[in-house]
Scaffold this motif. Structure first.
Motif, PDB file in Angstrom:
ATOM      1  N   SER A  25       0.838  -1.200   0.000  1.00 50.50           N
ATOM      2  CA  SER A  25       0.000   0.000   0.000  1.00 50.50           C
ATOM      3  C   SER A  25       0.876   1.254   0.000  1.00 50.50           C
ATOM      4  CB  SER A  25      -0.934  -0.002   1.208  1.00 50.50           C
ATOM      5  OG  SER A  25      -0.201  -0.007   2.410  1.00 50.50           O
ATOM      6  N   THR A  26       0.333   2.309  -0.556  1.00 49.38           N
ATOM      7  CA  THR A  26       1.041   3.588  -0.576  1.00 49.38           C
ATOM      8  C   THR A  26       0.906   4.256   0.789  1.00 49.38           C
ATOM      9  OG1 THR A  26      -0.890   4.830  -1.290  1.00 49.38           O
ATOM     10  CG2 THR A  26       0.490   3.880  -3.033  1.00 49.38           C
ATOM     11  N   GLU A  27       1.671   5.298   0.985  1.00 51.20           N
ATOM     12  CA  GLU A  27       1.604   6.035   2.258  1.00 51.20           C
ATOM     13  C   GLU A  27       0.186   6.529   2.536  1.00 51.20           C
ATOM     14  OE1 GLU A  27       3.605   6.707   4.909  1.00 51.20           O
ATOM     15  OE2 GLU A  27       4.900   5.199   4.009  1.00 51.20           O
ATOM     16  N   GLN A  28      -0.498   7.025   1.507  1.00 48.95           N
ATOM     17  CA  GLN A  28      -1.855   7.538   1.687  1.00 48.95           C
ATOM     18  C   GLN A  28      -2.830   6.425   2.091  1.00 48.95           C
ATOM     19  OE1 GLN A  28      -0.144   8.065  -1.216  1.00 48.95           O
ATOM     20  NE2 GLN A  28       0.103  10.258  -1.444  1.00 48.95           N
ATOM     21  N   GLU A  29      -2.600   5.236   1.603  1.00 48.02           N
ATOM     22  CA  GLU A  29      -3.494   4.104   1.877  1.00 48.02           C
ATOM     23  C   GLU A  29      -3.132   3.378   3.170  1.00 48.02           C
ATOM     24  OE1 GLU A  29      -4.186   2.576  -2.685  1.00 48.02           O
ATOM     25  OE2 GLU A  29      -2.393   1.956  -1.602  1.00 48.02           O
ATOM     26  N   ARG A  30      -1.926   3.596   3.673  1.00 50.49           N
ATOM     27  CA  ARG A  30      -1.347   2.774   4.737  1.00 50.49           C
ATOM     28  C   ARG A  30      -2.254   2.604   5.955  1.00 50.49           C
ATOM     29  NH1 ARG A  30       4.064   1.207   4.593  1.00 50.49           N
ATOM     30  NH2 ARG A  30       3.387   1.302   2.456  1.00 50.49           N
ATOM     31  N   GLU A  32      -5.557   3.006   6.443  1.00 49.06           N
ATOM     32  CA  GLU A  32      -6.784   2.265   6.155  1.00 49.06           C
ATOM     33  C   GLU A  32      -6.493   0.801   5.841  1.00 49.06           C
ATOM     34  OE1 GLU A  32     -10.434   2.350   2.948  1.00 49.06           O
ATOM     35  OE2 GLU A  32      -9.316   4.187   3.334  1.00 49.06           O
TER      36      GLU A  32
END
Length: 56
Positions: A25-30, A32
């Motif tokens: 996952s990307t940092e923004q998704e991490r 969640e």
């Protein structure tokens, strides 16, 4: 309890898949994704405990 290899394999695959998704996952998704992966792990462990507690 005699563990059914198919159940063991399925639970292992679920746990590994949740971890792969969390790691990719990307940092923004991490946050969640991490929370979701934790729920998957928690519920897989619940299944495992229920299987161990089931009458033979």
């Amino acid at each position: 309890m005699a563990r059914n290899p198919d159940i063991v394999n399925a639970l292992t695959a679920i746990l590994l898949h949740a971890e792969v998704i969390r790691r990719r996952s990307t940092e923004q998704e991490r946050a969640e994704v991490s929370e979701s992966a934790s729920r998957i792990t928690f519920n897989a462990r619940r299944i495992w405990r229920a299987l161990e507690a089931a009458p033979k």
